[in-house]
Design an enzyme around this catalytic site. Structure first.
Site, short mmCIF file in Angstrom:
data_model
loop_
_atom_site.label_atom_id
_atom_site.label_comp_id
_atom_site.label_asym_id
_atom_site.label_seq_id
_atom_site.Cartn_x
_atom_site.Cartn_y
_atom_site.Cartn_z
N ASP A 28 -4.17 0.90 0.79
CA ASP A 28 -2.81 0.71 0.30
C ASP A 28 -2.07 2.04 0.24
O ASP A 28 -2.68 3.07 -0.02
CB ASP A 28 -2.84 0.05 -1.08
CG ASP A 28 -1.49 -0.53 -1.49
OD1 ASP A 28 -0.62 -0.69 -0.60
OD2 ASP A 28 -1.31 -0.80 -2.68
N HIS A 64 1.98 3.22 8.80
CA HIS A 64 0.94 2.31 9.30
C HIS A 64 0.16 2.96 10.44
O HIS A 64 -1.06 2.81 10.53
CB HIS A 64 1.56 0.99 9.76
CG HIS A 64 2.15 0.20 8.63
ND1 HIS A 64 1.46 -0.01 7.43
CD2 HIS A 64 3.35 -0.43 8.48
CE1 HIS A 64 2.23 -0.73 6.62
NE2 HIS A 64 3.37 -0.99 7.23
N LEU A 86 -23.78 0.03 11.51
CA LEU A 86 -22.81 -0.31 10.48
C LEU A 86 -22.19 -1.69 10.71
O LEU A 86 -21.76 -2.00 11.81
CB LEU A 86 -21.68 0.74 10.49
CG LEU A 86 -20.49 0.46 9.55
CD1 LEU A 86 -20.87 0.72 8.10
CD2 LEU A 86 -19.28 1.31 9.93
#
Ligand code: IPE
Ligand code: MG
Length: 228
Positions: A2, A19, A113
């Site tokens: 965020d 972004h 991962l």
């Protein structure tokens, strides 16, 4: 993840630039988590509520998703990362749906991962969809209501088969869960950082892990530490 918009505003830049820088932070974080031996990293990339943003911002975010998959998927595959997408898939733009499928398919045989991408994800929505699946089993006579267990419920969530997160990090100073992993985070250690997501880096990640390691996890029981 965020704070992209506020990061941009603080620099007099358009939100789209925030972004774009957010994607760079995402790349960095995936690499760093893999280097650190993290087994599962879940990123909240787009919520089921984010569709309410202005159409040009939504299309910027979709464009960045496409770009990310196009540019980074081969690297993720080669880095032994396995991608899994959680969130509601029904009703998505077919080209986005196909892209998410491709990311999962291309990396399905990896065992490094686990990169879990929460896209069109909302915790309440996920719980309702799980409840529907259970209701279908009950309606079909395969299951009696009294037999429903927490484990069965967890098995019908999008995260079926994954352990609950040990730690949940939220950046940008907001002190909310905002509909992320509501069921799964029951005992997760919450770490809130003032850092805007585009500034999140290896040092911030390591600081969050250090904070986590200092916590005393009791899961409703008593402390396992010497002296209680
Ligand atoms: C997070 O940054 C990015 C997404 C939700 C995709 P925001 O866009 O929420 O940034 P702020 O909260 O406006 O600063
Ligand atoms: Mg925000």
């Amino acid at each position: 993840m965020d704070g992209n918009g506020r990061w941009a505003r603080a620099r007099g830049l358009p939100r789209s630039e925030g972004h774009r820088q957010g994607v760079e932070a995402l790349r960095r974080t995936v690499r760093h988590a893999a280097d650190r031996g993290v087994e599962i990293l879940t990123l909240f990339s787009f919520s089921s509520e984010n569709w309410s943003r202005p159409p040009d911002e939504v299309s910027t975010l979709m464009g960045l998703l496409r770009l990310f998959v196009r540019r980074d998927l081969a690297e993720l595959r080669d880095a032994n990362v396995r991608v899994r997408v959680i969130g509601e898939r029904a009703g998505l733009d077919p080209s986005i749906d196909a892209l998410l499928d491709e990311a999962e398919r291309t990396t399905a045989s990896n065992d490094g991962l686990d990169l879990v991408i929460a896209f069109n994800y909302g915790g309440r929505n996920e719980i309702v969809r799980a409840a529907r699946r259970i209701a279908e089993d009950v309606a079909a006579g395969r299951l009696a209501p009294a037999e429903i267990t927490e484990a069965m419920f967890a098995d019908r969530l999008d995260t079926a088969g994954l352990p609950a997160p040990d730690m949940l990090i939220r950046t940008s100073g907001e002190l909310r869960i905002s509909n992320f992993l509501l069921w799964q985070s029951a005992y997760s250690e919450l770490v809130f950082l003032p850092t805007y997501w585009p500034d999140f880096d290896a040092a911030a990640f390591d600081a969050a892990v250090a904070e986590y390691l200092g916590r005393d996890r009791r899961f409703g029981g008593l402390s396992a530490r010497v002296g209680g």
